[in-house]
Every structure is written in structure tokens, then in C-alpha cells.
Design a protein around this motif. Structure first.
Motif, PDB file in Angstrom:
ATOM      1  N   SER A  18       0.836  -1.208   0.000  1.00 43.10           N
ATOM      2  CA  SER A  18       0.000   0.000   0.000  1.00 43.10           C
ATOM      3  C   SER A  18       0.873   1.261   0.000  1.00 43.10           C
ATOM      4  O   SER A  18       0.546   2.239  -0.670  1.00 43.10           O
ATOM      5  CB  SER A  18      -0.973   0.003   1.177  1.00 43.10           C
ATOM      6  OG  SER A  18      -0.301   0.236   2.392  1.00 43.10           O
ATOM      7  N   LEU A  19       1.988   1.236   0.716  1.00 41.59           N
ATOM      8  CA  LEU A  19       2.904   2.384   0.715  1.00 41.59           C
ATOM      9  C   LEU A  19       3.538   2.585  -0.664  1.00 41.59           C
ATOM     10  O   LEU A  19       3.675   3.717  -1.149  1.00 41.59           O
ATOM     11  CB  LEU A  19       3.990   2.203   1.776  1.00 41.59           C
ATOM     12  CG  LEU A  19       3.516   2.174   3.228  1.00 41.59           C
ATOM     13  CD1 LEU A  19       4.683   1.871   4.160  1.00 41.59           C
ATOM     14  CD2 LEU A  19       2.827   3.475   3.610  1.00 41.59           C
ATOM     15  N   TYR A  24       3.445   5.516  -6.006  1.00 47.87           N
ATOM     16  CA  TYR A  24       3.138   5.461  -7.436  1.00 47.87           C
ATOM     17  C   TYR A  24       2.004   6.429  -7.781  1.00 47.87           C
ATOM     18  O   TYR A  24       2.103   7.205  -8.729  1.00 47.87           O
ATOM     19  CB  TYR A  24       2.757   4.013  -7.768  1.00 47.87           C
ATOM     20  CG  TYR A  24       2.125   3.758  -9.104  1.00 47.87           C
ATOM     21  CD1 TYR A  24       2.871   3.781 -10.277  1.00 47.87           C
ATOM     22  CD2 TYR A  24       0.780   3.430  -9.199  1.00 47.87           C
ATOM     23  CE1 TYR A  24       2.292   3.493 -11.506  1.00 47.87           C
ATOM     24  CE2 TYR A  24       0.191   3.134 -10.415  1.00 47.87           C
ATOM     25  CZ  TYR A  24       0.951   3.174 -11.561  1.00 47.87           C
ATOM     26  OH  TYR A  24       0.370   2.881 -12.775  1.00 47.87           O
ATOM     27  N   ILE A  25       0.949   6.402  -7.007  1.00 47.95           N
ATOM     28  CA  ILE A  25      -0.231   7.227  -7.275  1.00 47.95           C
ATOM     29  C   ILE A  25       0.045   8.710  -7.020  1.00 47.95           C
ATOM     30  O   ILE A  25      -0.217   9.557  -7.882  1.00 47.95           O
ATOM     31  CB  ILE A  25      -1.419   6.758  -6.403  1.00 47.95           C
ATOM     32  CG1 ILE A  25      -1.853   5.345  -6.810  1.00 47.95           C
ATOM     33  CG2 ILE A  25      -2.590   7.735  -6.485  1.00 47.95           C
ATOM     34  CD1 ILE A  25      -2.741   4.646  -5.780  1.00 47.95           C
ATOM     35  N   VAL A  26       0.593   9.012  -5.843  1.00 48.78           N
ATOM     36  CA  VAL A  26       0.732  10.408  -5.408  1.00 48.78           C
ATOM     37  C   VAL A  26       2.024  11.038  -5.909  1.00 48.78           C
ATOM     38  O   VAL A  26       2.008  12.130  -6.478  1.00 48.78           O
ATOM     39  CB  VAL A  26       0.644  10.500  -3.866  1.00 48.78           C
ATOM     40  CG1 VAL A  26       0.863  11.927  -3.386  1.00 48.78           C
ATOM     41  CG2 VAL A  26      -0.701   9.960  -3.377  1.00 48.78           C
ATOM     42  N   ASP A  27       3.146  10.364  -5.708  1.00 48.58           N
ATOM     43  CA  ASP A  27       4.429  10.966  -6.059  1.00 48.58           C
ATOM     44  C   ASP A  27       4.725  10.883  -7.551  1.00 48.58           C
ATOM     45  O   ASP A  27       5.164  11.864  -8.161  1.00 48.58           O
ATOM     46  CB  ASP A  27       5.569  10.299  -5.274  1.00 48.58           C
ATOM     47  CG  ASP A  27       5.397  10.440  -3.768  1.00 48.58           C
ATOM     48  OD1 ASP A  27       4.730  11.395  -3.323  1.00 48.58           O
ATOM     49  OD2 ASP A  27       5.921   9.581  -3.039  1.00 48.58           O
ATOM     50  N   PRO A  34      -5.525   7.957  -2.418  1.00 50.98           N
ATOM     51  CA  PRO A  34      -6.787   7.248  -2.215  1.00 50.98           C
ATOM     52  C   PRO A  34      -7.014   6.954  -0.732  1.00 50.98           C
ATOM     53  O   PRO A  34      -6.064   6.933   0.058  1.00 50.98           O
ATOM     54  CB  PRO A  34      -6.593   5.947  -2.994  1.00 50.98           C
ATOM     55  CG  PRO A  34      -5.114   5.740  -3.003  1.00 50.98           C
ATOM     56  CD  PRO A  34      -4.495   7.109  -3.005  1.00 50.98           C
ATOM     57  N   ALA A  35      -8.261   6.719  -0.376  1.00 53.65           N
ATOM     58  CA  ALA A  35      -8.582   6.339   0.996  1.00 53.65           C
ATOM     59  C   ALA A  35      -7.882   5.024   1.318  1.00 53.65           C
ATOM     60  O   ALA A  35      -7.838   4.108   0.481  1.00 53.65           O
ATOM     61  CB  ALA A  35     -10.087   6.187   1.154  1.00 53.65           C
ATOM     62  N   PHE A  40      -6.489  -0.822   0.563  1.00 48.74           N
ATOM     63  CA  PHE A  40      -6.398  -2.150   1.175  1.00 48.74           C
ATOM     64  C   PHE A  40      -7.409  -3.106   0.553  1.00 48.74           C
ATOM     65  O   PHE A  40      -7.096  -4.274   0.312  1.00 48.74           O
ATOM     66  CB  PHE A  40      -6.606  -2.080   2.691  1.00 48.74           C
ATOM     67  CG  PHE A  40      -5.431  -1.539   3.448  1.00 48.74           C
ATOM     68  CD1 PHE A  40      -4.153  -1.522   2.918  1.00 48.74           C
ATOM     69  CD2 PHE A  40      -5.609  -1.024   4.716  1.00 48.74           C
ATOM     70  CE1 PHE A  40      -3.068  -1.015   3.623  1.00 48.74           C
ATOM     71  CE2 PHE A  40      -4.525  -0.510   5.445  1.00 48.74           C
ATOM     72  CZ  PHE A  40      -3.257  -0.511   4.887  1.00 48.74           C
ATOM     73  N   GLY A  41      -8.621  -2.634   0.279  1.00 51.37           N
ATOM     74  CA  GLY A  41      -9.638  -3.470  -0.360  1.00 51.37           C
ATOM     75  C   GLY A  41      -9.214  -3.916  -1.743  1.00 51.37           C
ATOM     76  O   GLY A  41      -9.429  -5.078  -2.132  1.00 51.37           O
TER      77      GLY A  41
END
Length: 151
Positions: A18-19, A24-27, A34-35, A40-41
Motif C-alpha cells: 500500500s505504501l 506510485y499514485i501520489v508521487d 486514495p482512501a 487495502f480493499g
């Protein structure tokens, strides 16, 4: 690159994966975080191989990359296909073979599970990824990707 292993993501990878996905998503892609429960889901769903699968690259007990395949169908091929939605390697490990290992794991999975093809998109500005995919034998398609998104 020495001493790295590519494998299917497991339960023990949920937090470190998740980290990595947040980086990948943010940086990398500069998208909103994302929440945590949503991320996690998603990881849990992929772990169960219901609608996709994730592979991770690990070196010395640390995750250094991941790749995600989603399963769908192609009407044109009248067969199931795999979409490689993500292939990400941390900055300090790029160019060392990790990406190739993740790509090969995805393609091997695709072939061994009778998917007609593996397709993927990359940003038109991501020239490094485009060169990598050409090196891996990928060919640009004649399709243009469109999307509709909630704001």
C-alpha cells in the motif's frame, strides 16, 4: 540487479505494498491519495485473484516494485485478455532489471492462464516507459484511450 525476487503479492505485503502504491499514485502520477480502506480493499481483491493479480519485486526484505494485471475480455478477440494496469519500480532501482522481471511475470501469468493478449497504457509523456515497453517487445496500438471521470 542481484538478489531480487519477483513473486505474487501475499498477505504479508498488504502494508508495504500500500505504501508503494501510494508513492506510485501520489508521487509519480501526482494524483490524489486514495482512501486507505479503498487501497487495502483493492490489494485484498487482487490477492484473491478474482478480477486481477499483483506481483511484487522484493530485495533484501523490501518491496522495490509492483505490477498489476486485471482480467477482462475482448470482443474483437472473442477471448479473455489481461490488462497490465501498473508497472512501478522505485526510483533508485530503475534500470536494474526489476521492471523487466515484473513484466515477464505478468506475461508468463498471461500465457500460462490462456489469456489471448496483454495490453497496457502509459502516459504519452513517459518516454522512459515507452522505450522500456519497446525493448520488452511491445508495439504501440492504433487505439486512442478516452475516459470519463467523476470530479
Amino acid at each position: 540487479m542481484d538478489n531480487y525476487v519477483v513473486r505474487k503479492a501475499g498477505q504479508q505485503d498488504i502494508h508495504p505494498l500500500s505504501l508503494l502504491m501510494q508513492a506510485y499514485i501520489v508521487d509519480f502520477y501526482k494524483c490524489p491519495r486514495p482512501a486507505e480502506e479503498s487501497l487495502f480493499g483493492l490489494i485484498q481483491m487482487l490477492y484473491r485473484e478474482e478480477e486481477g493479480i499483483q506481483f511484487v519485486a522484493e530485495q533484501n526484505g523490501e518491496l522495490v516494485g509492483f505490477a498489476t494485471l486485471y482480467f477482462t475480455y475482448s470482443t474483437i478477440k472473442a477471448h479473455k485478455i489481461a490488462i497490465m494496469n501498473d508497472l512501478y519500480v522505485v526510483e533508485g532501482k530503475r534500470g536494474e532489471g526489476v521492471g523487466a522481471g515484473l513484466f515477464q511475470a505478468c506475461n508468463s501469468y498471461r500465457m500460462s492462464h490462456d489469456y489471448a493478449s496483454m495490453v497496457w497504457d502509459t502516459a504519452s509523456s513517459n518516454k522512459r516507459a515507452q522505450a522500456f515497453y519497446k525493448k520488452m517487445g511491445g508495439m504501440p496500438e492504433d487505439w486512442i484511450t478516452y475516459s470519463l471521470e467523476d470530479e
